[in-house]
Design a protein around this motif. Structure first.
Motif, PDB file in Angstrom:
ATOM      1  N   MET A 104       0.844  -1.195   0.000  1.00 12.95           N
ATOM      2  CA  MET A 104       0.000   0.000   0.000  1.00 12.95           C
ATOM      3  C   MET A 104       0.877   1.241   0.000  1.00 12.95           C
ATOM      4  O   MET A 104       1.974   1.241   0.547  1.00 12.95           O
ATOM      5  CB  MET A 104      -0.863   0.082   1.267  1.00 12.95           C
ATOM      6  CG  MET A 104      -1.811  -1.036   1.481  1.00 12.95           C
ATOM      7  SD  MET A 104      -2.953  -0.686   2.869  1.00 12.95           S
ATOM      8  CE  MET A 104      -1.857  -0.706   4.276  1.00 12.95           C
ATOM      9  N   LEU A 105       0.350   2.297  -0.594  1.00  8.23           N
ATOM     10  CA  LEU A 105       0.927   3.612  -0.403  1.00  8.23           C
ATOM     11  C   LEU A 105       0.238   4.209   0.812  1.00  8.23           C
ATOM     12  O   LEU A 105      -0.981   4.110   0.957  1.00  8.23           O
ATOM     13  CB  LEU A 105       0.684   4.500  -1.628  1.00  8.23           C
ATOM     14  CG  LEU A 105       1.315   4.029  -2.927  1.00  8.23           C
ATOM     15  CD1 LEU A 105       0.977   5.004  -4.053  1.00  8.23           C
ATOM     16  CD2 LEU A 105       2.826   3.882  -2.781  1.00  8.23           C
ATOM     17  N   ASN A 106       1.018   4.818   1.700  1.00  9.21           N
ATOM     18  CA  ASN A 106       0.495   5.455   2.908  1.00  9.21           C
ATOM     19  C   ASN A 106       0.905   6.919   2.877  1.00  9.21           C
ATOM     20  O   ASN A 106       2.088   7.228   2.756  1.00  9.21           O
ATOM     21  CB  ASN A 106       1.052   4.737   4.135  1.00  9.21           C
ATOM     22  CG  ASN A 106       0.546   5.265   5.452  1.00  9.21           C
ATOM     23  OD1 ASN A 106       1.246   5.175   6.446  1.00  9.21           O
ATOM     24  ND2 ASN A 106      -0.663   5.790   5.516  1.00  9.21           N
ATOM     25  N   ILE A 107      -0.074   7.810   2.947  1.00 10.45           N
ATOM     26  CA  ILE A 107       0.158   9.243   2.872  1.00 10.45           C
ATOM     27  C   ILE A 107      -0.307   9.884   4.171  1.00 10.45           C
ATOM     28  O   ILE A 107      -1.447   9.667   4.590  1.00 10.45           O
ATOM     29  CB  ILE A 107      -0.620   9.883   1.692  1.00 10.45           C
ATOM     30  CG1 ILE A 107      -0.292   9.176   0.386  1.00 10.45           C
ATOM     31  CG2 ILE A 107      -0.337  11.371   1.588  1.00 10.45           C
ATOM     32  CD1 ILE A 107      -1.483   8.585  -0.283  1.00 10.45           C
ATOM     33  N   HIS A 108       0.573  10.654   4.797  1.00  8.14           N
ATOM     34  CA  HIS A 108       0.218  11.459   5.968  1.00  8.14           C
ATOM     35  C   HIS A 108       0.274  12.915   5.546  1.00  8.14           C
ATOM     36  O   HIS A 108       1.300  13.367   5.047  1.00  8.14           O
ATOM     37  CB  HIS A 108       1.203  11.227   7.113  1.00  8.14           C
ATOM     38  CG  HIS A 108       1.252   9.822   7.587  1.00  8.14           C
ATOM     39  ND1 HIS A 108       2.332   9.012   7.379  1.00  8.14           N
ATOM     40  CD2 HIS A 108       0.333   9.074   8.236  1.00  8.14           C
ATOM     41  CE1 HIS A 108       2.090   7.825   7.896  1.00  8.14           C
ATOM     42  NE2 HIS A 108       0.881   7.835   8.418  1.00  8.14           N
ATOM     43  N   ALA A 109      -0.834  13.637   5.754  1.00  7.25           N
ATOM     44  CA  ALA A 109      -0.871  15.051   5.378  1.00  7.25           C
ATOM     45  C   ALA A 109      -1.529  15.849   6.495  1.00  7.25           C
ATOM     46  O   ALA A 109      -2.664  15.540   6.870  1.00  7.25           O
ATOM     47  CB  ALA A 109      -1.636  15.233   4.069  1.00  7.25           C
ATOM     48  N   PRO A 110      -0.813  16.822   7.049  1.00  7.72           N
ATOM     49  CA  PRO A 110       0.581  17.155   6.741  1.00  7.72           C
ATOM     50  C   PRO A 110       1.533  16.090   7.285  1.00  7.72           C
ATOM     51  O   PRO A 110       1.096  15.138   7.936  1.00  7.72           O
ATOM     52  CB  PRO A 110       0.787  18.490   7.461  1.00  7.72           C
ATOM     53  CG  PRO A 110      -0.194  18.481   8.592  1.00  7.72           C
ATOM     54  CD  PRO A 110      -1.384  17.703   8.084  1.00  7.72           C
ATOM     55  N   ASN A 111       2.810  16.269   7.026  1.00  4.01           N
ATOM     56  CA  ASN A 111       3.831  15.338   7.479  1.00  4.01           C
ATOM     57  C   ASN A 111       3.682  15.123   8.981  1.00  4.01           C
ATOM     58  O   ASN A 111       3.622  16.071   9.751  1.00  4.01           O
ATOM     59  CB  ASN A 111       5.222  15.897   7.150  1.00  4.01           C
ATOM     60  CG  ASN A 111       6.330  14.922   7.446  1.00  4.01           C
ATOM     61  OD1 ASN A 111       6.311  14.205   8.432  1.00  4.01           O
ATOM     62  ND2 ASN A 111       7.315  14.894   6.578  1.00  4.01           N
ATOM     63  N   ALA A 112       3.594  13.858   9.400  1.00  3.62           N
ATOM     64  CA  ALA A 112       3.368  13.511  10.804  1.00  3.62           C
ATOM     65  C   ALA A 112       4.606  12.907  11.455  1.00  3.62           C
ATOM     66  O   ALA A 112       4.524  12.350  12.543  1.00  3.62           O
ATOM     67  CB  ALA A 112       2.202  12.537  10.894  1.00  3.62           C
ATOM     68  N   ALA A 113       5.758  12.968  10.770  1.00  4.74           N
ATOM     69  CA  ALA A 113       7.012  12.403  11.284  1.00  4.74           C
ATOM     70  C   ALA A 113       6.901  10.902  11.531  1.00  4.74           C
ATOM     71  O   ALA A 113       7.529  10.360  12.431  1.00  4.74           O
ATOM     72  CB  ALA A 113       7.469  13.154  12.532  1.00  4.74           C
ATOM     73  N   PHE A 114       6.108  10.216  10.716  1.00 10.07           N
ATOM     74  CA  PHE A 114       5.919   8.759  10.820  1.00 10.07           C
ATOM     75  C   PHE A 114       7.183   8.017  10.371  1.00 10.07           C
ATOM     76  O   PHE A 114       7.482   6.946  10.870  1.00 10.07           O
ATOM     77  CB  PHE A 114       4.720   8.366   9.943  1.00 10.07           C
ATOM     78  CG  PHE A 114       4.424   6.899   9.906  1.00 10.07           C
ATOM     79  CD1 PHE A 114       3.862   6.245  10.985  1.00 10.07           C
ATOM     80  CD2 PHE A 114       4.687   6.156   8.763  1.00 10.07           C
ATOM     81  CE1 PHE A 114       3.574   4.882  10.946  1.00 10.07           C
ATOM     82  CE2 PHE A 114       4.404   4.803   8.701  1.00 10.07           C
ATOM     83  CZ  PHE A 114       3.850   4.165   9.796  1.00 10.07           C
ATOM     84  N   ILE A 115       7.909   8.599   9.430  1.00  7.93           N
ATOM     85  CA  ILE A 115       9.074   7.917   8.860  1.00  7.93           C
ATOM     86  C   ILE A 115      10.208   7.787   9.867  1.00  7.93           C
ATOM     87  O   ILE A 115      10.915   6.778   9.886  1.00  7.93           O
ATOM     88  CB  ILE A 115       9.530   8.637   7.580  1.00  7.93           C
ATOM     89  CG1 ILE A 115       8.448   8.509   6.505  1.00  7.93           C
ATOM     90  CG2 ILE A 115      10.854   8.087   7.064  1.00  7.93           C
ATOM     91  CD1 ILE A 115       8.666   9.374   5.282  1.00  7.93           C
ATOM     92  N   GLY A 116      10.375   8.773  10.738  1.00  2.00           N
ATOM     93  CA  GLY A 116      11.457   8.729  11.728  1.00  2.00           C
ATOM     94  C   GLY A 116      11.488   7.453  12.536  1.00  2.00           C
ATOM     95  O   GLY A 116      12.524   6.762  12.583  1.00  2.00           O
TER      96      GLY A 116
END
Length: 121
Positions: A104-116
């Motif tokens: 799946m593509l997962n989009i957080h808007a605005p950036n939620a710092a999930f990648i860290g």
């Protein structure tokens, strides 16, 4: 990362790979306005427990496999080509359905710092 340094266009084999055992997630974009990650889960993945976000929309576009989303009180089954968005404040979660890999593509808007945290930061 500043907006000037952000990834704007990448190829199908590009992006930052984040190892997860036999599989990996792939960072496709990381901007202040949103972050985009390709998520990959095996059929043995137990799922993401119901949760909410107060400050961002959590959206998903199914590339492969099947997934069951909890959206508030509703269960929604989704396959390739399906899009699901959980607005801020809506309880949501998901689990893999079937015996195929889920992508799946997962989009957080605005950036939620999930990648860290996925990077171990």
């Amino acid at each position: 990362m500043s907006s000037n340094d952000a990834i704007r266009a990448i190829g199908p084999e590009s992006g930052e790979l984040l190892a997860r055992g036999e599989r990996h997630h792939r960072v496709l974009a990381e901007l202040p306005e949103y972050e985009l990650i390709e998520l990959r889960f095996g059929p043995d993945f137990e799922g993401v427990d119901p949760h909410t976000h107060a400050d961002h929309v959590d959206s998903f576009y199914v590339l492969a496999g099947e997934v069951e989303f909890l959206l508030g009180e509703e269960l929604v089954r989704a396959g390739p080509g399906s899009f699901v968005a959980a607005p801020a404040g809506l309880t949501h979660g998901f689990r893999v359905v079937g015996d195929a890999e889920l992508r799946m593509l997962n989009i957080h808007a605005p950036n939620a710092a999930f990648i860290g945290p996925l990077r171990g930061e």
